[in-house]
Design a protein around this motif. Structure first.
Motif, mmCIF file in Angstrom:
data_model
loop_
_atom_site.group_PDB
_atom_site.id
_atom_site.type_symbol
_atom_site.label_atom_id
_atom_site.label_comp_id
_atom_site.label_asym_id
_atom_site.label_seq_id
_atom_site.Cartn_x
_atom_site.Cartn_y
_atom_site.Cartn_z
ATOM 1 N N MET A 26 34.771 130.778 -4.783
ATOM 2 C CA MET A 26 35.447 130.100 -5.907
ATOM 3 C C MET A 26 36.270 131.282 -6.568
ATOM 4 O O MET A 26 35.637 132.348 -6.774
ATOM 5 N N ASN A 27 37.491 131.000 -7.029
ATOM 6 C CA ASN A 27 37.787 132.121 -7.827
ATOM 7 C C ASN A 27 38.038 131.614 -9.182
ATOM 8 O O ASN A 27 37.288 130.614 -9.653
ATOM 9 N N ALA A 28 38.526 132.669 -10.189
ATOM 10 C CA ALA A 28 38.606 132.212 -11.553
ATOM 11 C C ALA A 28 39.077 130.713 -12.174
ATOM 12 O O ALA A 28 38.588 130.196 -12.767
ATOM 13 N N ILE A 29 40.374 130.540 -11.457
ATOM 14 C CA ILE A 29 40.874 128.990 -11.837
ATOM 15 C C ILE A 29 39.951 127.898 -11.488
ATOM 16 O O ILE A 29 39.927 127.064 -12.391
ATOM 17 N N ASP A 30 39.160 128.012 -10.049
ATOM 18 C CA ASP A 30 38.495 127.082 -9.889
ATOM 19 C C ASP A 30 37.237 126.750 -10.846
ATOM 20 O O ASP A 30 36.847 125.592 -11.270
ATOM 21 N N TYR A 31 36.768 128.001 -11.239
ATOM 22 C CA TYR A 31 35.476 127.889 -12.290
ATOM 23 C C TYR A 31 36.258 127.459 -13.757
ATOM 24 O O TYR A 31 35.761 126.617 -14.255
ATOM 25 N N TRP A 32 37.443 127.752 -14.042
ATOM 26 C CA TRP A 32 38.134 127.328 -15.206
ATOM 27 C C TRP A 32 38.263 125.713 -15.132
ATOM 28 O O TRP A 32 38.049 125.006 -16.239
ATOM 29 N N GLN A 33 38.754 125.307 -14.046
ATOM 30 C CA GLN A 33 38.739 123.878 -13.932
ATOM 31 C C GLN A 33 37.563 123.091 -13.988
ATOM 32 O O GLN A 33 37.324 121.964 -14.659
ATOM 33 N N LEU A 34 36.485 123.603 -13.392
ATOM 34 C CA LEU A 34 34.896 123.169 -13.704
ATOM 35 C C LEU A 34 34.791 122.979 -14.846
ATOM 36 O O LEU A 34 33.972 121.977 -15.499
ATOM 37 N N PHE A 35 34.749 124.008 -15.836
ATOM 38 C CA PHE A 35 34.654 124.191 -17.264
ATOM 39 C C PHE A 35 35.326 122.886 -17.989
ATOM 40 O O PHE A 35 34.796 122.378 -18.755
ATOM 41 N N LEU A 36 36.796 122.904 -17.776
ATOM 42 C CA LEU A 36 37.510 121.824 -18.603
ATOM 43 C C LEU A 36 36.993 120.303 -17.920
ATOM 44 O O LEU A 36 37.062 119.415 -18.869
ATOM 45 N N GLU A 37 36.520 120.260 -16.873
ATOM 46 C CA GLU A 37 35.947 118.933 -16.432
ATOM 47 C C GLU A 37 34.634 118.776 -17.037
ATOM 48 O O GLU A 37 34.519 117.506 -17.347
ATOM 49 N N THR A 38 33.698 119.602 -16.938
ATOM 50 C CA THR A 38 32.519 119.420 -17.300
ATOM 51 C C THR A 38 32.166 119.663 -18.802
ATOM 52 O O THR A 38 31.048 119.587 -19.504
ATOM 53 N N GLY A 39 32.761 120.819 -19.438
ATOM 54 C CA GLY A 39 32.219 121.437 -20.688
ATOM 55 C C GLY A 39 31.197 122.196 -20.534
ATOM 56 O O GLY A 39 30.554 122.647 -21.420
ATOM 57 N N ALA A 40 30.590 122.489 -19.192
ATOM 58 C CA ALA A 40 29.397 123.243 -19.120
ATOM 59 C C ALA A 40 29.471 124.700 -19.587
ATOM 60 O O ALA A 40 30.477 125.315 -19.079
ATOM 61 N N PRO A 41 28.735 125.122 -20.586
ATOM 62 C CA PRO A 41 28.989 126.667 -20.834
ATOM 63 C C PRO A 41 28.727 127.642 -19.675
ATOM 64 O O PRO A 41 29.257 128.447 -19.681
ATOM 65 N N GLU A 42 27.818 127.286 -18.882
ATOM 66 C CA GLU A 42 27.537 128.316 -17.639
ATOM 67 C C GLU A 42 28.789 128.282 -16.860
ATOM 68 O O GLU A 42 29.191 129.344 -16.162
ATOM 69 N N ALA A 43 29.847 127.219 -16.847
ATOM 70 C CA ALA A 43 30.877 127.241 -15.927
ATOM 71 C C ALA A 43 32.014 128.377 -16.655
ATOM 72 O O ALA A 43 32.459 129.233 -15.887
#
Length: 47
Positions: free
Chosen positions: A1-18
């Protein structure tokens, strides 16, 4: 995964670990992540 994938995951989940994975990956990709929220304009990245 690249940074953009992690950012999208964060936006979808709000998970601080993302967000932490995003920050780490972004640094590995050679970009700078500021820990100061006022570093960039309001429309940049985190809103």
């Amino acid at each position: 995964m690249n940074a953009i994938d992690y950012w999208q995951l964060f936006l979808e989940t709000g998970a601080p670990e993302a967000y932490l994975m995003y920050s780490k990956q972004l640094k590995l990709e050679g970009k700078y992540v500021s820990d100061h929220p006022g570093h960039c304009s309001e429309s940049y990245g985190l809103q």
